[in-house]
Write a protein that holds these residues in place. Sequence first.
Motif, PDB file in Angstrom:
ATOM      1  N   ASP A   1       0.834  -1.215   0.000  1.00  0.00           N
ATOM      2  CA  ASP A   1       0.000   0.000   0.000  1.00  0.00           C
ATOM      3  C   ASP A   1       0.863   1.257   0.000  1.00  0.00           C
ATOM      4  N   ALA A   2       1.953   1.243   0.792  1.00  0.00           N
ATOM      5  CA  ALA A   2       2.850   2.404   0.819  1.00  0.00           C
ATOM      6  C   ALA A   2       3.500   2.618  -0.547  1.00  0.00           C
ATOM      7  N   LEU A   3       3.920   1.533  -1.187  1.00  0.00           N
ATOM      8  CA  LEU A   3       4.499   1.632  -2.529  1.00  0.00           C
ATOM      9  C   LEU A   3       3.450   2.081  -3.545  1.00  0.00           C
ATOM     10  N   ARG A   4       2.231   1.589  -3.392  1.00  0.00           N
ATOM     11  CA  ARG A   4       1.170   1.965  -4.340  1.00  0.00           C
ATOM     12  C   ARG A   4       0.901   3.474  -4.299  1.00  0.00           C
ATOM     13  N   ARG A   5       0.885   4.030  -3.102  1.00  0.00           N
ATOM     14  CA  ARG A   5       0.652   5.483  -2.990  1.00  0.00           C
ATOM     15  C   ARG A   5       1.751   6.258  -3.697  1.00  0.00           C
ATOM     16  N   GLN A   6       2.983   5.829  -3.485  1.00  0.00           N
ATOM     17  CA  GLN A   6       4.105   6.515  -4.116  1.00  0.00           C
ATOM     18  C   GLN A   6       4.075   6.364  -5.639  1.00  0.00           C
ATOM     19  N   VAL A   7       3.862   5.145  -6.096  1.00  0.00           N
ATOM     20  CA  VAL A   7       3.902   4.890  -7.529  1.00  0.00           C
ATOM     21  C   VAL A   7       2.712   5.535  -8.232  1.00  0.00           C
ATOM     22  N   THR A   8       1.544   5.482  -7.615  1.00  0.00           N
ATOM     23  CA  THR A   8       0.354   6.067  -8.229  1.00  0.00           C
ATOM     24  C   THR A   8       0.523   7.556  -8.448  1.00  0.00           C
ATOM     25  N   GLU A   9       1.150   8.228  -7.494  1.00  0.00           N
ATOM     26  CA  GLU A   9       1.389   9.669  -7.636  1.00  0.00           C
ATOM     27  C   GLU A   9       2.303   9.955  -8.822  1.00  0.00           C
ATOM     28  N   GLN A  10       3.332   9.128  -8.989  1.00  0.00           N
ATOM     29  CA  GLN A  10       4.256   9.346 -10.106  1.00  0.00           C
ATOM     30  C   GLN A  10       3.593   8.991 -11.447  1.00  0.00           C
ATOM     31  N   LEU A  11       2.755   7.962 -11.463  1.00  0.00           N
ATOM     32  CA  LEU A  11       2.032   7.628 -12.687  1.00  0.00           C
ATOM     33  C   LEU A  11       1.080   8.752 -13.086  1.00  0.00           C
ATOM     34  N   ARG A  12       0.436   9.337 -12.087  1.00  0.00           N
ATOM     35  CA  ARG A  12      -0.437  10.477 -12.376  1.00  0.00           C
ATOM     36  C   ARG A  12       0.366  11.643 -12.917  1.00  0.00           C
TER      37      ARG A  12
ATOM     38  N   SER B   1       7.939  14.134 -20.745  1.00  0.00           N
ATOM     39  CA  SER B   1       8.224  15.562 -20.597  1.00  0.00           C
ATOM     40  C   SER B   1       8.290  15.986 -19.142  1.00  0.00           C
ATOM     41  N   ARG B   2       7.659  15.205 -18.263  1.00  0.00           N
ATOM     42  CA  ARG B   2       7.705  15.514 -16.841  1.00  0.00           C
ATOM     43  C   ARG B   2       8.290  14.317 -16.114  1.00  0.00           C
ATOM     44  N   PRO B   3       9.528  14.389 -15.701  1.00  0.00           N
ATOM     45  CA  PRO B   3      10.191  13.204 -15.157  1.00  0.00           C
ATOM     46  C   PRO B   3       9.692  12.849 -13.763  1.00  0.00           C
ATOM     47  N   VAL B   4       9.997  11.619 -13.380  1.00  0.00           N
ATOM     48  CA  VAL B   4       9.723  11.175 -12.020  1.00  0.00           C
ATOM     49  C   VAL B   4      10.540  12.018 -11.057  1.00  0.00           C
ATOM     50  N   GLN B   5       9.962  12.337  -9.935  1.00  0.00           N
ATOM     51  CA  GLN B   5      10.644  13.205  -8.959  1.00  0.00           C
ATOM     52  C   GLN B   5      11.900  12.519  -8.409  1.00  0.00           C
TER      53      GLN B   5
ATOM     54  N   TYR C   1       7.132   5.005 -16.660  1.00  0.00           N
ATOM     55  CA  TYR C   1       7.577   4.960 -15.263  1.00  0.00           C
ATOM     56  C   TYR C   1       8.701   3.941 -15.089  1.00  0.00           C
ATOM     57  N   ILE C   2       8.518   2.741 -15.654  1.00  0.00           N
ATOM     58  CA  ILE C   2       9.539   1.709 -15.557  1.00  0.00           C
ATOM     59  C   ILE C   2      10.837   2.174 -16.203  1.00  0.00           C
ATOM     60  N   GLN C   3      10.722   2.891 -17.323  1.00  0.00           N
ATOM     61  CA  GLN C   3      11.917   3.360 -18.005  1.00  0.00           C
ATOM     62  C   GLN C   3      12.709   4.308 -17.119  1.00  0.00           C
ATOM     63  N   GLN C   4      12.016   5.156 -16.376  1.00  0.00           N
ATOM     64  CA  GLN C   4      12.706   6.131 -15.534  1.00  0.00           C
ATOM     65  C   GLN C   4      13.227   5.529 -14.234  1.00  0.00           C
ATOM     66  N   LEU C   5      12.909   4.259 -13.986  1.00  0.00           N
ATOM     67  CA  LEU C   5      13.470   3.572 -12.817  1.00  0.00           C
ATOM     68  C   LEU C   5      14.829   2.952 -13.104  1.00  0.00           C
ATOM     69  N   GLN C   6      15.384   3.184 -14.281  1.00  0.00           N
ATOM     70  CA  GLN C   6      16.662   2.579 -14.638  1.00  0.00           C
ATOM     71  C   GLN C   6      17.764   2.857 -13.618  1.00  0.00           C
ATOM     72  N   PRO C   7      17.932   4.096 -13.126  1.00  0.00           N
ATOM     73  CA  PRO C   7      18.970   4.319 -12.104  1.00  0.00           C
ATOM     74  C   PRO C   7      18.735   3.492 -10.847  1.00  0.00           C
ATOM     75  N   VAL C   8      17.469   3.295 -10.484  1.00  0.00           N
ATOM     76  CA  VAL C   8      17.161   2.494  -9.306  1.00  0.00           C
ATOM     77  C   VAL C   8      17.536   1.026  -9.560  1.00  0.00           C
ATOM     78  N   SER C   9      17.252   0.531 -10.757  1.00  0.00           N
ATOM     79  CA  SER C   9      17.602  -0.857 -11.097  1.00  0.00           C
ATOM     80  C   SER C   9      19.109  -1.079 -11.037  1.00  0.00           C
ATOM     81  N   LEU C  10      19.866  -0.130 -11.541  1.00  0.00           N
ATOM     82  CA  LEU C  10      21.319  -0.260 -11.493  1.00  0.00           C
ATOM     83  C   LEU C  10      21.816  -0.241 -10.057  1.00  0.00           C
ATOM     84  N   TYR C  11      21.267   0.665  -9.250  1.00  0.00           N
ATOM     85  CA  TYR C  11      21.663   0.742  -7.842  1.00  0.00           C
ATOM     86  C   TYR C  11      21.348  -0.563  -7.119  1.00  0.00           C
TER      87      TYR C  11
END
Length: 387
Positions: free
Chosen positions: A40-51, A61-65, A102-112
Amino acid sequence: MGAEILLYGYGLVCLSMLVFNLLYSLHLRSGDRRLTLRADALRRQVTEQLRRIGEHPDGLSRPVQAGHLRWMRRRLSRVSYLVAFDRLLDELEGQDAAYPAYIQQLQPVSLYLSLVYRKRENTQAAYYCHFLAKHKLRRYMEMDQTQQVILSYLRKDSLYCKINALKALCSFGSPSVLVDALRVLGDGPESQLHEKVVTEALLSYTGDTRALIQLLWSRLDDFSLQIQRAVLDYIRFQGGDSCAPMLEILRDDGRDRELRFAAIRYFGRYPYPPARPLLLDFLRDSEPTHWEFSAISASALAGYPGQDVVDALLRAMNSANWYIRSNASASLEAHGLTYEEMFRVLDGEDRYAREMLTYRLELRRLTGEAAAEPDAKPVQEEVPAGV
């Protein structure tokens, strides 16, 4: 007195088992509740970024925070949150148009995370590789650096970590990285996987298979023998475009016999006229130590028309080797000869041929009876490994 002590002891054991089962059930229920809270905590975070992404038609044009990426790095470094994120992605995939961006912009997180879990215990490292393979991140991002990190997972001393790392690379890796992975797996006896596991992983690759096969042929001699067998099996399942190099392997007496067996099976799956004389020579070879060549060739010749092939298969019915006779009889049936016709041609004089034809007729009868019963298991004949 002794019986009472035994009875009390038995009761105590039963009570202890009941208490253990109760506590374990409560622990599982508590774990499920915690997993739901994390999801649920992850869903709130991810839903905000998807919106946030979905507000723009191009999705980029508007990147993930940046704060969200930092939060995800911290949370997903814990395997409990990674499991919850796995469950969340199962729900989101295909449900939101902004999901790929969204998944594309998680690339730095995947590498980390790849660097983090490389240092973790083998179970957690294996699960992280499973996570990457399952969600097919290859569709949405170029993960060159991540590929190199996952490549190092193959050097861990865990079988499951090696398997999951190879599957992850087959999910999003480039042909060159896959070739490097196969070379790493063949570096030492302790690091090698069974060839069937390697072949199965390679078959899950959905990238440019033509480019991969070309690269595999160019680097074939760099692999261990076990990996070479897996590669040839993979090529056989992928298509019939490799007849010329397979024929070279078949002609090369210096090649390992298992590789030549793989080439014979290839030409049994994809008939190739230039391979026909070699297959007939193998079938006619009466040397007892070469029986595997004869048996596999007898099976492969089922797809080669011609009276010379039929004559060679009929002669093979007189072989003292059971597997040669069995494969020859099956191939003759594929050529249109019935077992009654084989009896007439062979005159029933040869004991080996007579026994084989009787066996095939009995097997056909049992198979027909099994097919008539709705819940019956199919009758299968036993064939040795390598044949």
